[in-house]
Design a protein around this motif. Structure first.
Motif, PDB file in Angstrom:
ATOM      1  N   ASP A  19      75.693 -29.081 105.261  1.00 40.12           N
ATOM      2  CA  ASP A  19      76.264 -27.943 104.532  1.00 40.12           C
ATOM      3  C   ASP A  19      77.110 -28.390 103.344  1.00 40.12           C
ATOM      4  N   SER A  31      67.543 -25.913 108.311  1.00 42.92           N
ATOM      5  CA  SER A  31      68.648 -25.881 109.264  1.00 42.92           C
ATOM      6  C   SER A  31      68.195 -26.318 110.653  1.00 42.92           C
ATOM      7  N   PRO A  45      67.507 -30.877 109.893  1.00 37.63           N
ATOM      8  CA  PRO A  45      68.272 -31.191 108.684  1.00 37.63           C
ATOM      9  C   PRO A  45      68.191 -32.643 108.229  1.00 37.63           C
ATOM     10  N   THR A  91      73.899 -31.771 113.035  1.00 41.34           N
ATOM     11  CA  THR A  91      73.544 -30.383 112.733  1.00 41.34           C
ATOM     12  C   THR A  91      73.953 -30.135 111.285  1.00 41.34           C
ATOM     13  N   PRO A  92      73.504 -29.029 110.680  1.00 39.71           N
ATOM     14  CA  PRO A  92      73.920 -28.760 109.300  1.00 39.71           C
ATOM     15  C   PRO A  92      75.432 -28.720 109.100  1.00 39.71           C
TER      16      PRO A  92
END
Length: 282
Positions: free
Chosen positions: A10, A138, A141, A160-161
């Motif tokens: 992110d 997502s 990733p 994880t994102p």
């Protein structure tokens, strides 16, 4: 062989590659697998490569020296950049594939492309020998190319994102260290680049050797902690039974069949085998 990994998070992108290209008995060579294209404030692109060195180098040269209308410098989107790289792969294939086949050499190459163009989010792609590509999401990733199997489990468990860039870099280094431990065709030094979303310039890059303090800490600490956790896991508790005992005489599970045992609970390996259809040992 080689190992490269990249993550789309992110808050930006993480790229890590080794530099080993040959690991023969009396000849070890290195070549940088990470290529960075930067126009500060306008675009940052990172290309990682794996496969036949002559093929990947030819593709990279084709991209760098391109004077066509469509280049990585004037591509409007990251998808367009991926198409430029894919077309370069096809151009090299059209030129060299038959000659390579004559000498029994496979046209083997794969790439990871990531970066950001001003006004758009950062993106990450994996490209194959046919010039086609897929994009990270997502759900998935990250991408790996080269010797990926040894370093995959730690990334699957942790990334994880929403993972931070620092944690992503740390996880990538652990993934690489696991690969270095198990495969001699992957080797130091390592190139690590961490790109912060919307920075549109390279701010964090390091070339790591075995005397780098942080990488040495990762290498030593990760191995020691794995051994520590392994030692702390409870040993299997084998159910006692008389010779020739029937399955019906085996002791029941330590936990009810509809509950999973918790960490540290004594579990009968023999009973578990029986519960899942295994017979009593003969």
């Amino acid at each position: 062989m080689t190992y490269c990994v990249a993550m789309r998070l992110d808050t930006g992108l993480v790229f890590l590659s080794d530099t080993r290209t040959n690991a023969g008995v009396d000849h070890v060579s290195t070549f940088r697998k990470m290529l960075v294209f930067e126009r500060t404030g306008e675009r940052v692109l990172v290309l990682l490569s794996a496969g036949n060195l002559a093929v990947t180098q030819a593709v990279r040269q084709h991209i760098v020296e391109a004077r066509d209308t469509d280049t990585i410098w004037n591509a409007k989107t990251l998808t367009d950049v991926a198409r430029v790289v894919g077309n370069a792969i096809r151009e090299v294939y059209a030129r060299d594939a038959k000659a390579l086949e004559t000498f029994g050499v496979d046209f083997n190459c794969s790439f990871i492309l990531g970066g950001q163009i001003a006004g758009q989010p950062s993106r990450l792609f994996q490209l194959y020998s046919a010039g086609n590509f897929i994009e990270a999401s997502s759900v998935n990733p990250y991408f790996q190319i080269g010797e990926s199997k040894y370093g995959k489990p730690i990334i699957d468990r942790l990334v994880t994102p929403s993972t931070s860039l620092d944690d992503g870099a740390k996880c990538a280094l652990i993934s690489m260290d696991s690969t270095l431990r198990s495969n001699v065709s992957v080797g130091l030094p390592l190139d690590l680049l961490v790109y912060e979303e919307n920075s549109l310039r390279v701010t964090r890059f390091a070339s790591l050797t075995d005397d780098n303090a942080y990488y040495k800490m990762i290498h030593d600490t990760w191995g020691a902690r794995l051994r520590q956790v392994f030692a702390e896991l409870p040993e299997p508790q084998w159910a006692a039974s008389a010779p020739g005992a029937s399955a019906a005489s085996l002791p029941p599970l330590a936990s009810p069949p509809d509950e999973m045992p918790g960490a540290g609970d004594p579990v009968s390996v023999q009973s578990l085998a029986q519960d899942f259809g295994g017979g009593a040992p003969g």
